[in-house]
Design a protein around this motif. Structure first.
Motif, PDB file in Angstrom:
ATOM      1  N   CYS A   1       0.864  -1.194   0.000  1.00 25.03           N
ATOM      2  CA  CYS A   1       0.000   0.000   0.000  1.00 25.03           C
ATOM      3  C   CYS A   1       0.885   1.223   0.000  1.00 25.03           C
ATOM      4  O   CYS A   1       1.190   1.807   1.058  1.00 25.03           O
ATOM      5  CB  CYS A   1      -0.935  -0.004   1.212  1.00 25.03           C
ATOM      6  SG  CYS A   1      -2.185  -1.291   1.153  1.00 25.03           S
ATOM      7  N   SER A   2       1.381   1.537  -1.155  1.00 20.05           N
ATOM      8  CA  SER A   2       2.305   2.670  -1.251  1.00 20.05           C
ATOM      9  C   SER A   2       1.889   3.562  -2.421  1.00 20.05           C
ATOM     10  O   SER A   2       1.719   3.056  -3.556  1.00 20.05           O
ATOM     11  CB  SER A   2       3.729   2.148  -1.450  1.00 20.05           C
ATOM     12  OG  SER A   2       4.646   3.213  -1.579  1.00 20.05           O
TER      13      SER A   2
ATOM     14  N   LYS B   1      -5.282   2.215  -4.874  1.00 18.31           N
ATOM     15  CA  LYS B   1      -4.518   1.254  -5.647  1.00 18.31           C
ATOM     16  C   LYS B   1      -3.367   0.710  -4.817  1.00 18.31           C
ATOM     17  O   LYS B   1      -2.591   1.473  -4.236  1.00 18.31           O
ATOM     18  CB  LYS B   1      -3.965   1.884  -6.927  1.00 18.31           C
ATOM     19  CG  LYS B   1      -5.006   2.204  -7.983  1.00 18.31           C
ATOM     20  CD  LYS B   1      -5.667   0.933  -8.528  1.00 18.31           C
ATOM     21  CE  LYS B   1      -6.674   1.274  -9.607  1.00 18.31           C
ATOM     22  NZ  LYS B   1      -7.333   0.035 -10.138  1.00 18.31           N
ATOM     23  N   ALA B   2      -3.271  -0.650  -4.743  1.00 17.92           N
ATOM     24  CA  ALA B   2      -2.146  -1.332  -4.098  1.00 17.92           C
ATOM     25  C   ALA B   2      -1.501  -2.265  -5.113  1.00 17.92           C
ATOM     26  O   ALA B   2      -2.100  -2.623  -6.129  1.00 17.92           O
ATOM     27  CB  ALA B   2      -2.619  -2.100  -2.875  1.00 17.92           C
ATOM     28  N   GLN B   3      -0.232  -2.699  -4.828  1.00 27.44           N
ATOM     29  CA  GLN B   3       0.511  -3.548  -5.751  1.00 27.44           C
ATOM     30  C   GLN B   3       1.078  -4.759  -5.021  1.00 27.44           C
ATOM     31  O   GLN B   3       1.369  -4.694  -3.813  1.00 27.44           O
ATOM     32  CB  GLN B   3       1.674  -2.765  -6.403  1.00 27.44           C
ATOM     33  CG  GLN B   3       1.240  -1.640  -7.308  1.00 27.44           C
ATOM     34  CD  GLN B   3       2.425  -0.904  -7.894  1.00 27.44           C
ATOM     35  OE1 GLN B   3       3.541  -1.002  -7.378  1.00 27.44           O
ATOM     36  NE2 GLN B   3       2.198  -0.171  -8.965  1.00 27.44           N
TER      37      GLN B   3
ATOM     38  N   THR C   1     -10.963   4.443   5.017  1.00 29.11           N
ATOM     39  CA  THR C   1      -9.846   3.505   5.161  1.00 29.11           C
ATOM     40  C   THR C   1     -10.130   2.263   4.318  1.00 29.11           C
ATOM     41  O   THR C   1     -11.239   1.707   4.361  1.00 29.11           O
ATOM     42  CB  THR C   1      -9.656   3.102   6.628  1.00 29.11           C
ATOM     43  OG1 THR C   1      -9.467   4.280   7.398  1.00 29.11           O
ATOM     44  CG2 THR C   1      -8.441   2.195   6.797  1.00 29.11           C
ATOM     45  N   VAL C   2      -9.092   1.796   3.571  1.00 24.28           N
ATOM     46  CA  VAL C   2      -9.240   0.689   2.623  1.00 24.28           C
ATOM     47  C   VAL C   2      -8.290  -0.434   3.023  1.00 24.28           C
ATOM     48  O   VAL C   2      -7.131  -0.184   3.400  1.00 24.28           O
ATOM     49  CB  VAL C   2      -8.952   1.162   1.181  1.00 24.28           C
ATOM     50  CG1 VAL C   2      -9.070  -0.003   0.202  1.00 24.28           C
ATOM     51  CG2 VAL C   2      -9.883   2.292   0.797  1.00 24.28           C
ATOM     52  N   LEU C   3      -8.767  -1.668   2.949  1.00 23.97           N
ATOM     53  CA  LEU C   3      -7.962  -2.862   3.214  1.00 23.97           C
ATOM     54  C   LEU C   3      -7.699  -3.565   1.881  1.00 23.97           C
ATOM     55  O   LEU C   3      -8.628  -3.891   1.143  1.00 23.97           O
ATOM     56  CB  LEU C   3      -8.687  -3.806   4.171  1.00 23.97           C
ATOM     57  CG  LEU C   3      -7.989  -5.133   4.464  1.00 23.97           C
ATOM     58  CD1 LEU C   3      -6.725  -4.891   5.279  1.00 23.97           C
ATOM     59  CD2 LEU C   3      -8.935  -6.083   5.198  1.00 23.97           C
TER      60      LEU C   3
ATOM     61  N   THR D   1      -3.109  -1.826   4.634  1.00 20.81           N
ATOM     62  CA  THR D   1      -4.174  -0.820   4.747  1.00 20.81           C
ATOM     63  C   THR D   1      -3.652   0.534   4.289  1.00 20.81           C
ATOM     64  O   THR D   1      -2.447   0.834   4.392  1.00 20.81           O
ATOM     65  CB  THR D   1      -4.680  -0.704   6.196  1.00 20.81           C
ATOM     66  OG1 THR D   1      -3.571  -0.362   7.030  1.00 20.81           O
ATOM     67  CG2 THR D   1      -5.293  -2.000   6.664  1.00 20.81           C
ATOM     68  N   GLY D   2      -4.594   1.327   3.763  1.00 18.74           N
ATOM     69  CA  GLY D   2      -4.260   2.684   3.348  1.00 18.74           C
ATOM     70  C   GLY D   2      -5.460   3.585   3.531  1.00 18.74           C
ATOM     71  O   GLY D   2      -6.579   3.135   3.816  1.00 18.74           O
TER      72      GLY D   2
END
Length: 895
Positions: free
Chosen positions: A468-469, A491-493, A545-547, A557-558
């Motif tokens: 989560c960056s 968006k996560a990778q 907040t998103v998981l 999480t972000g």
């Protein structure tokens, strides 16, 4: 051998002896009597200046002394000078004390020395004294060896007096060693003058003896002055030199230069100073360990210095020296002594720490923080547990991302390598570190002070989960978008593949529940109407907040910040509802408006009066002060009262709102005075209970009034507080302007009489008047030649005009109150009208007067009719007055 004194000394001595002869002849001593001696201004040392009678003052004397150190006393009472003294200012007083220790007696004799010139007569004694002045002693230098072996008594020398050529002379001595401690060490043969010593003497105890020798005739006369005699004790080398300490402890830094001072030894010798007996010499007898020779000592001062630079604590850390000291300047026959010197070698940082290995290798899992992944050891020859030994470790290379840290273990002096920031296998599978080590203390020599070692850190790969960056991401949405609008989301990778294909998203926190999130793509969809002005919005940003979860179930999480772009959906409003204005103090009030929209949809505001009655616009005006406030003012024609004023406020884009401001224009000096008044706006209505309470209050008021009226008009129940005629005489009109006794009672008195059921006329006098029962009064009749009605009938007649003309007939019929009221009211109104028409109120002085103003020079008393009553004219009513009227009743009585 005898030596002559200088001529000057012989002349002075002869002169003093001559004076002494005169004193003895002319001033015989008496027992314990104060003595006065006449002497020259300058008194020479060891000259006799007089004698006190010792035996007659105190028969048995053990000791005799003076309280003045310049004067000495012999056993027979003779006083002599110990020092040369000049009398200033020609007078000297001291006390001679006689002591008998056996009988514990003590007596004092006061001695006064005066300078007085006297003419000396030529006589036998003068010639004798002058001849004796030529005699002299023969002081022979005297000494004796210390620790002498005798034989004792040991002859020292013979003393002689020149007077022995013509007289029989007896010798005696006094001083330390004779009559002072040590007692009886010396004695003298009184006939021959031979001086003897009775035993050996230690020079270190007594260096010399200062004796005084005396020469006297058998009859007690001292033919010569006392002779100072010094017996010097000659030193013998009988004392060994002694060191001040048995063991000396010194320190010196290793590697010190040649000539560095280590310490100093010191010895003392009790023998006579500045002789060979005390000339000491130092030397080093032995050094342990013996090789190499590192130290030397200065033979005279005892200072120990280094003679080599080979001091190495790591080789030898302590040396022991045996130091010798010998007197007689070190000659073989001199006396000697020894002492021990312990010299400790202090550590210097002359050895750098060195790593036990030059290469190290270790491993660590990625994404972990781990302490003690490697311990690195060093060696140091310096003194352990000191700053010269303790190591400081530093990562010189390979730690650009600050993933590692190395610290010193204080117990083992090892370097402990730790991971303080997680490593990423995908970025770097192996890390090469260069570690350096130094000491805490600086190095004492120009050497390579830092040693280094290489450390290889292998990073172990592991499944890290989604990345989560950056952790906080944002998206923009207008606040008026319709429900169901889709926008890009979080968006996560995947950490290994750097792809988002296998990532699933879930919403964790949504304060208002405004959005849903697409599980596969992370996009957000509006589920409710958005409101930028909601209390959960902070600086225009709504945060959820998103998981994020990968295919292996690992998560991150972000936060997604949804920036709500403002829409002009709120009109400006002002917060005031009620305002109090003091008309005399406040000419306006300030209205402040606010708009919850973004500033681009807010100020500047436009203020104006809303739709209202024309009266409001005639009285009130509103003007803008700045972008957010305006001023509401009233005109001069505004009356006190409460106003409902509608005000319209518009923003820069024309969105407006209208609100009614309720203003209380009050007659006050501060708004707090009007806050307690009840609101009386048209839209306020009374409740049911309020109306019922008012009706009950009205009914109760009617009952109370009915009771009072019935009670007042019942003649049988009303008790008159004053007699009818007396009350009128105590109430007077205060504006009588003409002189005389004409008075008319005030209408208050008349009203009181009517209330009490009487139709009596007005009390007062008219000219001479008519007296009725001792009371001066007149009555206005309907019949007769002159009546009140006739006065009313024509012209501008007044009561005075009626009084001044014709005869007034008296009848039992009187005018009623209504008739009197109809007569007086028009005329009082006329007078008041004239007063009002005159703006400067000059006419008011003719018609409206102060209640206590009776006219200048008026003969009317301040208490009215009572001032002319007689003592016996019906004052019984005073007995029924209340206590407050007691003073007034007393004032109305003539004394």
């Amino acid at each position: 051998m005898a030596t002559d004194w200088p001529a000057r000394s012989r002349a002075v001595a002869g002169y003093q002896k001559f004076l002494l002869t005169l004193l003895v002849l002319n001033f015989p001593c008496e027992a314990c009597i104060d003595q006065i001696f006449y002497v020259p201004t300058k008194l020479i040392a060891y000259e006799i200046i007089g004698k006190v009678n010792v035996e007659e003052c105190l028969k048995s004397v053990d000791a005799i002394h003076s309280n003045d150190t310049d004067f000495g006393i012999l056993e027979n009472g003779s006083i002599y000078m110990k020092n040369t003294v000049v009398l200033s200012p020609g007078k000297r007083i001291f006390i001679v004390t006689l002591v008998n220790s056996r009988k514990q007696k003590q007596k004092d004799i006061k001695v006064t020395l005066l300078h007085q010139k006297k003419e000396l007569k030529k006589n036998h004694y003068k010639e004798t004294v002058l001849r004796r002045a030529k005699r002299r002693w023969a002081p022979i230098p005297c000494s004796m060896q210390e620790n002498s072996l005798g034989p004792f008594p040991l002859f020292l020398q013979q003393i002689q007096s020149d007077s022995a050529q013509k007289y029989t002379v007896q010798y005696s001595i006094s001083g330390p060693g004779v009559d002072q401690k040590p007692l009886n060490l010396f004695y003298i043969e009184k006939d021959t003058g031979n001086l003897f010593c009775t035993g050996p003497v230690d020079r270190e105890t007594y260096e010399a003896f200062e004796l005084i020798a005396y020469a006297s005739t058998p009859d007690g006369y001292y033919s010569d002055s006392p002779l100072p005699l010094t017996i010097k004790i000659e030193d013998e080398n009988d004392n060994y030199p002694m060191f001040t300490e048995t063991v000396y402890n010194f320190e010196v830094l290793e590697g010190s230069r040649v000539g560095t001072s280590v310490g100093k030894v010191c010895a003392t010798d009790r023998d006579e100073p500045d002789t060979m007996h005390t000339r000491l010499k130092y030397s080093i007898m032995e050094q342990q360990p013996p090789s190499p020779k590192l130290f030397s000592v200065h033979p005279a001062s005892g200072v120990i210095t280094t003679i080599s630079h080979q001091l190495d604590r790591e080789v030898v850390d302590k040396y022991k020296l045996t130091v010798k000291v010998q007197d007689m300047d070190g000659q073989f026959f001199g006396l000697m002594n020894t002492s021990t010197c312990i010299i400790s070698i202090k550590d210097a940082n002359d050895h750098a720490p060195t790593f036990t290995k030059s290469m190290y290798e270790t491993s660590v899992e990625e994404n972990t923080i781990k302490m003690n992944i490697l311990r690195i050891a060093v060696q140091d020859k310096d003194l352990p547990n000191t700053a010269n030994w303790r190591a400081n470790y530093t990562i010189l290379k390979g730690n650009g991302n600050k993933n590692f840290q190395i610290v010193t273990d204080p117990q083992t002096n090892e370097g402990v390598l730790s991971v303080i920031k997680p490593l990423n296998y995908e970025e770097n599978q192996k890390v090469m570190l260069e570690i350096g080590a130094t000491n805490e203390a600086p190095f004492s020599r120009d050497i390579r002070s830092m040693s280094t070692a290489m450390v290889t850190v292998n990073v172990i790969d592991e499944n890290e989960g989604p990345d989560c960056s950056p952790e906080a991401q944002s998206v923009r949405i207008k606040e008026n978008v319709s429900v169901g609008t889709r926008a890009s989301g979080y968006k996560a990778q995947d950490t290994e593949t750097r792809s988002s294909n296998d990532i699933r998203y879930k919403k964790l926190i949504d304060p208002k529940g405004w959005f849903t999130i697409d599980e596969a793509s992370g996009s957000i969809i509006t589920s409710k109407k958005l409101d930028r002005e909601s209390e959960v919005i902070k600086n225009g940003v709504y945060t959820i907040t998103v998981l994020a979860t990968d295919k292996d179930g690992k998560t991150c999480t972000g936060t997604l910040g949804i920036i709500l772009e403002d829409v002009n959906d709120n009109a400006p409003v002002f917060l005031q509802e009620n305002v109090i204005l003091c008309k005399s103090k406040m000419g306006h009030t300030t209205i402040v408006a606010v708009d919850p929209d973004d500033p681009m949809n807010g100020p500047p505001f436009d203020f104006k009066l809303g739709p209202s009655s024309p009266d409001i616009r005639k009285i009130w005006t509103i003007t803008r002060l700045n972008d957010t406030s305006a001023r509401l003012s009233y005109r001069d024609n505004a009356h006190f009262g409460k106003y409902a004023i509608p005000i319209t406020v518009s923003d820069k884009h024309g969105m407006s709102s209208t609100k009614t401001l309720r203003v209380n224009l009050c007659d006050c000096s501060h708004p707090e005075q009007c806050k307690t008044e009840k609101s009386a706006y048209s839209d306020i209505r009374l409740g049911t209970w309020a109306i019922l309470a008012i009706l009950l209050g009205v009914a109760l008021l009617f009952c109370i009034l009915f009771t009072l009226v019935c009670g007042i008009w019942n003649p049988s129940k009303v008790k008159k507080p004053f007699p009818d005629d007396m009350a009128q005489q105590n109430l007077i009109i205060s504006n009588t302007e003409a002189p005389g006794d004409d008075r008319v009672c005030s209408t208050n008195g008349f009203a009181t009489q009517m209330l009490n059921g009487n139709s009596q006329g007005f009390c007062g006098t008219l000219g001479s008047g008519i007296k009725n029962g001792g009371q001066e009064c007149f009555e206005m009749m309907k019949g007769g030649h002159q009546t009140l009605e006739s006065c009313r009938g024509g012209g501008h007649h007044t009561l005075d005009s009626c009084r001044n003309g014709g005869h007034v007939e008296v009848d039992t019929c009187r005018y009623t109150y209504s008739e009197w009221h109809n007569y007086t009211q028009p005329r009082l109104g006329e007078k008041l009208h004239l007063c009002n028409q005159n703006e400067d109120n000059t006419n008011a002085q003719d018609y409206v007067l102060s209640y206590n103003y009776e006219g200048r020079g008026s003969t009317v008393g301040s208490v009215g009719c009572c001032s002319e009553r007689h003592e016996d004219e019906g004052l019984e009513f005073l007995d029924h007055l209340e206590p407050k009227f007691a003073t007034l009743a007393q004032a109305c009585m003539k004394r």
